[in-house]
Design an enzyme around this catalytic site. Structure first.
Site, short mmCIF file in Angstrom:
data_model
loop_
_atom_site.label_atom_id
_atom_site.label_comp_id
_atom_site.label_asym_id
_atom_site.label_seq_id
_atom_site.Cartn_x
_atom_site.Cartn_y
_atom_site.Cartn_z
N ASP A 245 -7.96 -37.40 6.82
CA ASP A 245 -7.04 -37.11 7.73
C ASP A 245 -7.56 -36.48 9.20
OD1 ASP A 245 -4.50 -37.23 8.80
OD2 ASP A 245 -4.24 -35.22 8.38
N CYS B 85 3.36 -40.31 11.13
CA CYS B 85 2.43 -39.20 11.00
C CYS B 85 2.42 -38.45 9.80
CB CYS B 85 2.18 -38.40 12.52
SG CYS B 85 1.08 -37.16 12.41
#
Length: 276
Positions: A10, A184
């Site tokens: 990430d 997200c």
């Protein structure tokens, strides 16, 4: 059966929302996570830069002998997944398609909202994925970049967070959506505030959690699930920035009191590690 770890990448700490679901759904699997906090956010960056950074994170995880790679980042999924996936010999999972499928299944009035970073919204990845399955579905997309900053600064449960969430989501008022994709992986940390503003009639979709369900299926499909069901999976965490803030957020979110992330350098010269 395969006891190698699953790798998660990430742009920062947001992917920990995916790891949390993995710890719940896949308790016997070992996990390696890396967050690129030194270079976040990915959302405003050019596509070629996101691809370059994601390649660096991928190479680092491959050196950890992973058996599967999870893009726990929507921007990386949108910009880099289709470039990197064909070049790897292991299964690669993103977060966009699982989130898309869940939203299509959930919507009753066929109006789906998507909130994400500028990069993910500009890519059109969610809208394209949704309309590829049903061109008649209406998709309302909104970039909410300040949400990432709130999470990375550890302010996701503060009064200022409530104010910013309300301001950023205001354009969705009156849109008529009954389903909202949190596009997200940082955003689930703000889930209570997002739900409070949107109201109980809007169902929130956590694309990262949906991705872990796909991971579970693929582990069985490729026959690479951990072989020892008595083994409690271990998790290792890496960050490209100072581990202090990472450890605070990760410990709070994952409820792991002994968590200690390692700081790493993932540039092309090769990763080097130093303990916090």
């Amino acid at each position: 059966m395969n006891n190698q770890p699953i790798g998660f990448l990430d742009s920062g700490v947001g992917g920990l929302t995916v790891v949390k679901e993995a710890l719940r759904q896949l308790p016997h699997e070992d996990i390696v996570f890396i967050g690129d906090q030194a270079r976040l956010p990915y959302g405003p960056r050019p596509v070629d830069q996101v691809q370059a950074f994601t390649w660096q994170l991928t190479r680092f995880l491959l050196k950890q002998n992973i058996k599967m790679l999870v893009f726990a980042c929507n921007t990386a999924t949108a910009d880099a997944l289709e470039v990197i996936k064909p070049q790897l010999q292991i299964p690669v999972v993103g977060v966009i398609l699982p989130g898309t499928r869940a939203a299509i299944k959930a919507t009753k009035n066929r109006r789906i909202g998507v909130i994400a970073t500028e990069g993910t919204i500009n890519s059109g990845a969610y809208q394209q994925a949704i309309n590829a399955r049903d061109p008649q579905l209406e998709v309302i997309s909104l970039a909410v970049p300040k949400f990432v900053t709130l999470v990375e600064s550890g302010q996701y449960a503060t009064p200022i967070a409530r104010k910013i969430v309300a301001e950023m989501l205001q354009p969705l008022v009156g849109s008529g959506i009954d389903t909202l994709i949190m596009g997200c992986t940082h955003y689930p940390l703000l889930r209570p505030l997002i739900q409070e503003f949107m109201g109980p009639e809007v169902q929130l979709i956590d694309s990262g959690a949906e991705a872990v369900s796909e991971v579970s299926v693929l582990l069985d499909y490729f026959e690479i699930a951990a072989g020892n069901t008595e083994h409690r999976g271990k998790a290792r965490f890496y960050t490209t920035a100072s581990p202090k803030m990472f450890d605070q957020i990760a410990a709070d979110w994952l409820d792991l009191t002994d968590l200690k992330a390692q700081q790493v350098n993932v540039t092309e010269e090769g990763p080097t590690c130093s303990m916090n």
